[in-house]
Design an enzyme around this catalytic site. Structure first.
Site, PDB file in Angstrom:
ATOM      1  N   HIS A  53       0.728  -1.133   0.037  1.00 50.80           N
ATOM      2  CA  HIS A  53      -0.015   0.119   0.017  1.00 50.80           C
ATOM      3  C   HIS A  53       0.773   1.290   0.158  1.00 50.80           C
ATOM      4  O   HIS A  53       2.095   1.148   0.185  1.00 50.80           O
ATOM      5  CB  HIS A  53      -0.806   0.068   1.467  1.00 50.80           C
ATOM      6  CG  HIS A  53      -0.234   0.179   2.474  1.00 50.80           C
ATOM      7  ND1 HIS A  53      -0.056  -0.868   3.384  1.00 50.80           N
ATOM      8  CD2 HIS A  53       0.404   1.396   3.348  1.00 50.80           C
ATOM      9  CE1 HIS A  53       0.599  -0.589   4.404  1.00 50.80           C
ATOM     10  NE2 HIS A  53       0.656   0.757   4.220  1.00 50.80           N
TER      11      HIS A  53
HETATM   12  P1  TYD Z   1      -1.338  -2.458   7.525  1.00 41.89           P
HETATM   13  O1  TYD Z   1      -0.829  -0.878   7.582  1.00 41.89           O
HETATM   14  O2  TYD Z   1      -1.934  -2.710   6.136  1.00 41.89           O
HETATM   15  O3  TYD Z   1      -0.145  -3.341   7.907  1.00 41.89           O
HETATM   16  P2  TYD Z   1       1.155  -3.870   6.986  1.00 41.89           P
HETATM   17  O4  TYD Z   1       1.523  -2.623   6.288  1.00 41.89           O
HETATM   18  O5  TYD Z   1       1.997  -4.312   7.991  1.00 41.89           O
HETATM   19  O6  TYD Z   1       0.805  -5.015   6.109  1.00 41.89           O
HETATM   20  O7  TYD Z   1      -2.502  -2.780   8.849  1.00 41.89           O
HETATM   21  C1  TYD Z   1      -3.076  -4.275   8.811  1.00 41.89           C
HETATM   22  C2  TYD Z   1      -4.087  -3.859   9.713  1.00 41.89           C
HETATM   23  O8  TYD Z   1      -4.228  -3.294  10.882  1.00 41.89           O
HETATM   24  C3  TYD Z   1      -5.332  -3.152   8.864  1.00 41.89           C
HETATM   25  O9  TYD Z   1      -6.656  -3.733   9.028  1.00 41.89           O
HETATM   26  C4  TYD Z   1      -5.470  -1.791   9.603  1.00 41.89           C
HETATM   27  C5  TYD Z   1      -5.041  -2.262  10.931  1.00 41.89           C
HETATM   28  N1  TYD Z   1      -4.304  -1.254  11.795  1.00 41.89           N
HETATM   29  C6  TYD Z   1      -4.916  -0.630  12.592  1.00 41.89           C
HETATM   30  O10 TYD Z   1      -5.790  -0.670  12.880  1.00 41.89           O
HETATM   31  N2  TYD Z   1      -4.201   0.723  13.498  1.00 41.89           N
HETATM   32  C7  TYD Z   1      -2.663   0.854  12.848  1.00 41.89           C
HETATM   33  O11 TYD Z   1      -2.262   1.872  13.651  1.00 41.89           O
HETATM   34  C8  TYD Z   1      -2.304   0.150  12.021  1.00 41.89           C
HETATM   35  C9  TYD Z   1      -0.738   0.422  11.266  1.00 41.89           C
HETATM   36  C10 TYD Z   1      -3.059  -0.906  11.332  1.00 41.89           C
END
Ligand code: TYD
Length: 131
Positions: A53
């Site tokens: 992302h």
């Molecule tokens: P994401 O940022 O997509 O993780 P990565 O980049 O490590 O793959 O987040 C994964 C999930 O966690 C998504 O459903 C959103 C949730 N999330 C929160 O609720 N709060 C946060 O501060 C973060 C970073 C993620």
């Protein structure tokens, strides 16, 4: 182009000595943004790739608090960057609008200092909507 418009490494202080251990410190007055949120990622299965992302506004400093973490970043101008973090006193500054993929070694811990609180509307998760 200012330094903070492109990804780069930040070296944090490392206080201590090897016979006792070390402390690294992040203080708002010395960072490229004010920290509004801290989160950490851990227990990642082998070979999983996270990220996939970009963020519209969010800026981050990413630290491999433990283990080895590999980042691939792509800017909207097509620029590409690869970083491998393996020292807890080194942070990777990631500006907004960089698509990222992240790979973790076994038992790695990723610590993130973030410029905004969590907001799903700030994410671009569909690469066709990124560039
Ligand atoms: P994401 O940022 O997509 O993780 P990565 O980049 O490590 O793959 O987040 C994964 C999930 O966690 C998504 O459903 C959103 C949730 N999330 C929160 O609720 N709060 C946060 O501060 C973060 C970073 C993620």
């Amino acid at each position: 182009m200012s330094e903070n418009s492109r990804p780069h490494l930040i070296t944090f202080s490392q206080i201590g000595e090897s016979k006792l251990g070390f402390i690294s410190v992040a203080e708002n007055s010395k960072l490229p943004f004010q920290v509004k949120r801290v989160y950490w990622t851990y227990f990642t299965p082998n070979e999983v790739i996270r990220g996939n992302h970009a963020h519209k506004e969010l800026q981050q400093i990413l630290i491999a608090a433990s283990g080895i973490i590999k980042f691939k970043l792509k800017g909207i101008d097509g620029s590409e960057y690869s970083f491998e973090l393996n020292k807890p006193n080194i942070g990777l500054f990631v500006p907004n609008m960089y698509w990222r993929t992240i790979e973790f070694s076994h038992s790695a811990v990723l610590l993130c200092l973030a410029s905004c609180e969590y907001n799903e509307d700030d994410y671009i998760r569909d690469i066709s909507k990124f560039a």
